[in-house]
Design a protein around this motif. Structure first.
Motif, PDB file in Angstrom:
ATOM      1  N   PRO A  78       0.962  -0.603  -0.243  1.00  0.00           N
ATOM      2  CA  PRO A  78      -0.044  -0.169   0.498  1.00  0.00           C
ATOM      3  C   PRO A  78       1.240   1.506   0.341  1.00  0.00           C
ATOM      4  CG  PRO A  78       0.162  -0.824   2.443  1.00  0.00           C
ATOM      5  CD  PRO A  78       0.908  -2.076   1.514  1.00  0.00           C
ATOM      6  N   SER A  79       0.345   2.521  -0.325  1.00  0.00           N
ATOM      7  CA  SER A  79       0.912   3.563  -0.395  1.00  0.00           C
ATOM      8  C   SER A  79      -0.083   4.318   0.665  1.00  0.00           C
ATOM      9  CB  SER A  79       0.582   4.795  -2.137  1.00  0.00           C
ATOM     10  OG  SER A  79       1.610   5.312  -1.722  1.00  0.00           O
ATOM     11  N   PRO A  80       0.712   5.009   1.835  1.00  0.00           N
ATOM     12  CA  PRO A  80       2.429   4.743   1.977  1.00  0.00           C
ATOM     13  C   PRO A  80       2.611   3.061   2.164  1.00  0.00           C
ATOM     14  CG  PRO A  80       1.839   6.341   4.266  1.00  0.00           C
ATOM     15  CD  PRO A  80       1.091   6.226   2.447  1.00  0.00           C
ATOM     16  N   CYS A  81       4.091   2.946   2.620  1.00  0.00           N
ATOM     17  CA  CYS A  81       4.262   1.775   3.288  1.00  0.00           C
ATOM     18  C   CYS A  81       5.080   2.377   4.242  1.00  0.00           C
ATOM     19  CB  CYS A  81       4.921   1.142   2.368  1.00  0.00           C
ATOM     20  SG  CYS A  81       6.416   1.396   1.861  1.00  0.00           S
ATOM     21  N   TRP A  82       5.555   3.215   4.648  1.00  0.00           N
ATOM     22  CA  TRP A  82       6.258   3.737   5.404  1.00  0.00           C
ATOM     23  C   TRP A  82       5.760   3.525   7.037  1.00  0.00           C
ATOM     24  CZ3 TRP A  82       3.964   6.538   9.949  1.00  0.00           C
ATOM     25  CH2 TRP A  82       3.401   7.607   9.143  1.00  0.00           C
ATOM     26  N   PRO A  83       4.384   3.252   7.191  1.00  0.00           N
ATOM     27  CA  PRO A  83       3.767   2.933   8.213  1.00  0.00           C
ATOM     28  C   PRO A  83       3.654   1.248   8.836  1.00  0.00           C
ATOM     29  CG  PRO A  83       1.988   4.154   7.585  1.00  0.00           C
ATOM     30  CD  PRO A  83       3.062   3.824   6.364  1.00  0.00           C
ATOM     31  N   ILE A  84       3.798   1.054   7.727  1.00  0.00           N
ATOM     32  CA  ILE A  84       4.524  -0.945   8.048  1.00  0.00           C
ATOM     33  C   ILE A  84       5.660  -0.950   8.843  1.00  0.00           C
ATOM     34  CG2 ILE A  84       4.856  -3.511   6.301  1.00  0.00           C
ATOM     35  CD1 ILE A  84       3.063  -2.686   4.555  1.00  0.00           C
ATOM     36  N   ILE A  85       6.354  -0.280   7.878  1.00  0.00           N
ATOM     37  CA  ILE A  85       8.093  -0.463   8.223  1.00  0.00           C
ATOM     38  C   ILE A  85       8.136   0.214   9.702  1.00  0.00           C
ATOM     39  CG2 ILE A  85      10.013  -0.028   8.396  1.00  0.00           C
ATOM     40  CD1 ILE A  85       9.562   0.776   5.390  1.00  0.00           C
ATOM     41  N   LEU A  86       7.612   1.145  10.671  1.00  0.00           N
ATOM     42  CA  LEU A  86       7.321   2.205  11.414  1.00  0.00           C
ATOM     43  C   LEU A  86       7.155   0.482  12.197  1.00  0.00           C
ATOM     44  CD1 LEU A  86       8.164   4.358  13.522  1.00  0.00           C
ATOM     45  CD2 LEU A  86       6.259   5.236  12.710  1.00  0.00           C
ATOM     46  N   GLN A  87       5.583   0.033  12.458  1.00  0.00           N
ATOM     47  CA  GLN A  87       4.969  -0.902  12.938  1.00  0.00           C
ATOM     48  C   GLN A  87       6.051  -1.875  13.069  1.00  0.00           C
ATOM     49  OE1 GLN A  87       1.052  -2.090  11.726  1.00  0.00           O
ATOM     50  NE2 GLN A  87       0.339  -1.531  13.259  1.00  0.00           N
ATOM     51  N   ALA A  88       6.794  -2.519  12.330  1.00  0.00           N
ATOM     52  CA  ALA A  88       7.552  -3.758  12.958  1.00  0.00           C
ATOM     53  C   ALA A  88       8.630  -2.973  13.689  1.00  0.00           C
ATOM     54  CB  ALA A  88       7.767  -4.148  10.983  1.00  0.00           C
ATOM     55  N   VAL A  89       9.523  -2.227  13.458  1.00  0.00           N
ATOM     56  CA  VAL A  89      10.098  -1.402  14.270  1.00  0.00           C
ATOM     57  C   VAL A  89       9.580  -1.204  15.463  1.00  0.00           C
ATOM     58  CG1 VAL A  89      11.778   0.017  15.059  1.00  0.00           C
ATOM     59  CG2 VAL A  89      11.759  -0.041  12.117  1.00  0.00           C
ATOM     60  N   LEU A  90       8.850  -0.804  15.988  1.00  0.00           N
ATOM     61  CA  LEU A  90       7.636  -0.337  16.939  1.00  0.00           C
ATOM     62  C   LEU A  90       7.564  -1.768  17.647  1.00  0.00           C
ATOM     63  CD1 LEU A  90       4.786   2.211  16.378  1.00  0.00           C
ATOM     64  CD2 LEU A  90       7.407   2.631  18.125  1.00  0.00           C
ATOM     65  N   PHE A  91       7.054  -3.058  16.875  1.00  0.00           N
ATOM     66  CA  PHE A  91       7.269  -4.200  17.725  1.00  0.00           C
ATOM     67  C   PHE A  91       8.264  -5.164  18.123  1.00  0.00           C
ATOM     68  CE2 PHE A  91       5.944  -9.071  18.106  1.00  0.00           C
ATOM     69  CZ  PHE A  91       5.170  -8.575  18.819  1.00  0.00           C
ATOM     70  N   VAL A  92       9.529  -4.838  17.700  1.00  0.00           N
ATOM     71  CA  VAL A  92      10.190  -5.412  17.963  1.00  0.00           C
ATOM     72  C   VAL A  92      11.468  -4.698  18.608  1.00  0.00           C
ATOM     73  CG1 VAL A  92      12.853  -5.898  16.470  1.00  0.00           C
ATOM     74  CG2 VAL A  92      11.273  -6.406  15.185  1.00  0.00           C
ATOM     75  N   LEU A  93      10.867  -3.427  18.830  1.00  0.00           N
ATOM     76  CA  LEU A  93      11.824  -2.419  20.238  1.00  0.00           C
ATOM     77  C   LEU A  93      10.780  -2.850  21.081  1.00  0.00           C
ATOM     78  CD1 LEU A  93      11.863   0.967  18.537  1.00  0.00           C
ATOM     79  CD2 LEU A  93      13.766  -0.831  19.102  1.00  0.00           C
ATOM     80  N   GLY A  94       9.133  -3.639  21.628  1.00  0.00           N
ATOM     81  CA  GLY A  94       8.849  -3.002  22.837  1.00  0.00           C
ATOM     82  C   GLY A  94       9.125  -5.307  22.754  1.00  0.00           C
ATOM     83  N   GLN A  95       9.860  -5.861  21.923  1.00  0.00           N
ATOM     84  CA  GLN A  95      10.509  -7.280  21.987  1.00  0.00           C
ATOM     85  C   GLN A  95      11.630  -7.424  23.152  1.00  0.00           C
ATOM     86  OE1 GLN A  95       8.287  -9.700  22.420  1.00  0.00           O
ATOM     87  NE2 GLN A  95       7.036 -10.923  20.361  1.00  0.00           N
ATOM     88  N   VAL A  96      12.846  -6.334  22.490  1.00  0.00           N
ATOM     89  CA  VAL A  96      13.697  -6.115  22.784  1.00  0.00           C
ATOM     90  C   VAL A  96      13.929  -6.049  24.025  1.00  0.00           C
ATOM     91  CG1 VAL A  96      16.078  -4.766  22.817  1.00  0.00           C
ATOM     92  CG2 VAL A  96      14.674  -6.237  20.435  1.00  0.00           C
ATOM     93  N   PHE A  97      13.253  -4.292  23.857  1.00  0.00           N
ATOM     94  CA  PHE A  97      12.625  -4.469  25.983  1.00  0.00           C
ATOM     95  C   PHE A  97      12.304  -4.957  26.832  1.00  0.00           C
ATOM     96  CE2 PHE A  97      13.496   0.047  23.632  1.00  0.00           C
ATOM     97  CZ  PHE A  97      13.988   0.169  24.235  1.00  0.00           C
ATOM     98  N   THR A  98      11.342  -5.403  26.381  1.00  0.00           N
ATOM     99  CA  THR A  98      10.969  -6.749  27.299  1.00  0.00           C
ATOM    100  C   THR A  98      12.309  -7.773  27.675  1.00  0.00           C
ATOM    101  OG1 THR A  98       8.371  -6.244  25.843  1.00  0.00           O
ATOM    102  CG2 THR A  98       8.555  -8.645  27.237  1.00  0.00           C
ATOM    103  N   ILE A  99      12.795  -8.516  26.828  1.00  0.00           N
ATOM    104  CA  ILE A  99      13.483  -8.711  27.669  1.00  0.00           C
ATOM    105  C   ILE A  99      14.916  -7.927  28.282  1.00  0.00           C
ATOM    106  CG2 ILE A  99      14.761 -10.740  25.960  1.00  0.00           C
ATOM    107  CD1 ILE A  99      13.797 -10.559  23.323  1.00  0.00           C
ATOM    108  N   LEU A 100      14.299  -7.764  27.617  1.00  0.00           N
ATOM    109  CA  LEU A 100      15.492  -6.760  28.975  1.00  0.00           C
ATOM    110  C   LEU A 100      15.220  -6.281  29.969  1.00  0.00           C
ATOM    111  CD1 LEU A 100      17.658  -3.802  26.413  1.00  0.00           C
ATOM    112  CD2 LEU A 100      18.356  -5.896  27.488  1.00  0.00           C
ATOM    113  N   ALA A 101      13.571  -6.267  30.232  1.00  0.00           N
ATOM    114  CA  ALA A 101      13.492  -6.104  31.278  1.00  0.00           C
ATOM    115  C   ALA A 101      13.187  -7.476  32.426  1.00  0.00           C
ATOM    116  CB  ALA A 101      11.693  -5.438  31.107  1.00  0.00           C
TER     117      ALA A 101
END
Length: 303
Positions: free
Chosen positions: A69-92
């Protein structure tokens, strides 16, 4: 009676995050049992991410494949936010006690309301704000325990959990905002697939294909936990994307702490979990107060 039936009809979609909260609590017990038998959290997170990506592929709009879809940046940002959430969860979870950092995860409901009201311009009613605050306080009471903690390590853990809550709140808010504009099937499934591949970065070198690292005794619990976590994520994220009430859904979803306590009491022995067996009266009273506050929050959202 007629008014009550009308409320139930209008708010019936909130049963989906309620179901997700129950599945999360059960999945946590299974993954905790798997971890106790030797499965590391990073490997578990990696497997969960790919299972979740596979599950969301059923919602993808395959007639548009391979276009995006256009724009496609929301897809990229969602993926980054999800992975960041996972990483910080693991660290916590790696830095502090699970029972201490979990209340911080609960503030996600407040962050979602804040993002919806002040960034996305989506109105959030007063009862939802009150319910969000009640849920956070209730979760804090539910996690009271008798174990001493190291202040410095615990502070790091709390900070990591705070960042995880912010990241996941951003993910849910974007799901609510962009699903009607791009289509749920065009937004979330590609984001989850991208997140799964981005999660390769958190897996230690040489362990991506070394599946013998999971102890045989832990495999049944790992399979159950991954299955339940995948299902609860599908239910919660789909409900937010379809019905567009990220704030209300997250308040209901925050009851996972309550369900976790209840399931440990009722069926914890099935998973080798006996953490409440030696709890002091102070802990039990605090958790009763927490259960009451979470119940109040749930009722307020349905009004």
């Amino acid at each position: 009676m007629q008014t009550l039936l009308h409320i139930i009809h209008v708010k019936a979609y909130l049963l989906f995050p309620l179901l997700a909260a129950m599945l999360y609590a059960l999945g946590t017990m299974a993954l905790k049992a798997s971890s106790d038998l030797g499965t590391d959290r990073i490997r578990t997170t990696f497997i969960c991410n790919f299972a979740l990506a596979a599950g969301f592929l059923f919602f993808y709009n395959w007639k548009d494949f391979p276009s995006l879809p256009s724009p496609c940046w929301p897809i990229i940002l969602q993926a980054v936010l999800f992975v960041l959430g996972q990483v910080f969860t693991i660290l916590a979870l790696s830095s502090g006690e699970v029972s201490s950092v979990t209340p911080v995860f609960g503030v996600k409901a407040v962050f979602v309301g804040f993002i919806a009201a002040f960034i996305l311009g989506v109105p959030v009613d007063l009862l939802t704000w009150i319910a969000a605050v009640c849920s956070v306080i209730g979760i804090a009471f539910l996690q009271v325990h008798d174990k001493p903690e190291t202040p410095r390590e615990q502070m790091y853990a709390i900070c990591y959990a705070f960042f995880a809550a912010v990241a996941f709140a951003g993910f849910d808010s974007m799901t609510q905002y962009w699903s009607p504009r791009l289509g749920f099937g065009n937004l979330v499934p590609p984001a989850m697939v991208l997140a799964a591949f981005l999660s390769l970065a958190i897996v230690p070198r040489g362990k991506v294909t070394t599946w013998h690292g999971v102890p045989t005794a832990a495999l049944p619990y790992l399979a159950i936990g991954v299955g339940l976590f995948t299902l609860q994520s599908l239910v919660l994220i789909t409900a937010i994307g379809v019905y567009g009430d990220a704030a209300g859904a997250n308040v209901i979803y925050s009851s996972r702490g309550l369900w976790g306590i209840m399931f440990v009491w009722l069926i914890g022995a099935w998973f080798g979990n006996s953490e409440l067996a030696a709890s002091s009266p102070r802990v039990l009273v605090a958790r009763m107060v927490g259960a009451f506050l979470v119940t109040v929050a749930t009722v307020l959202i349905f009004l």
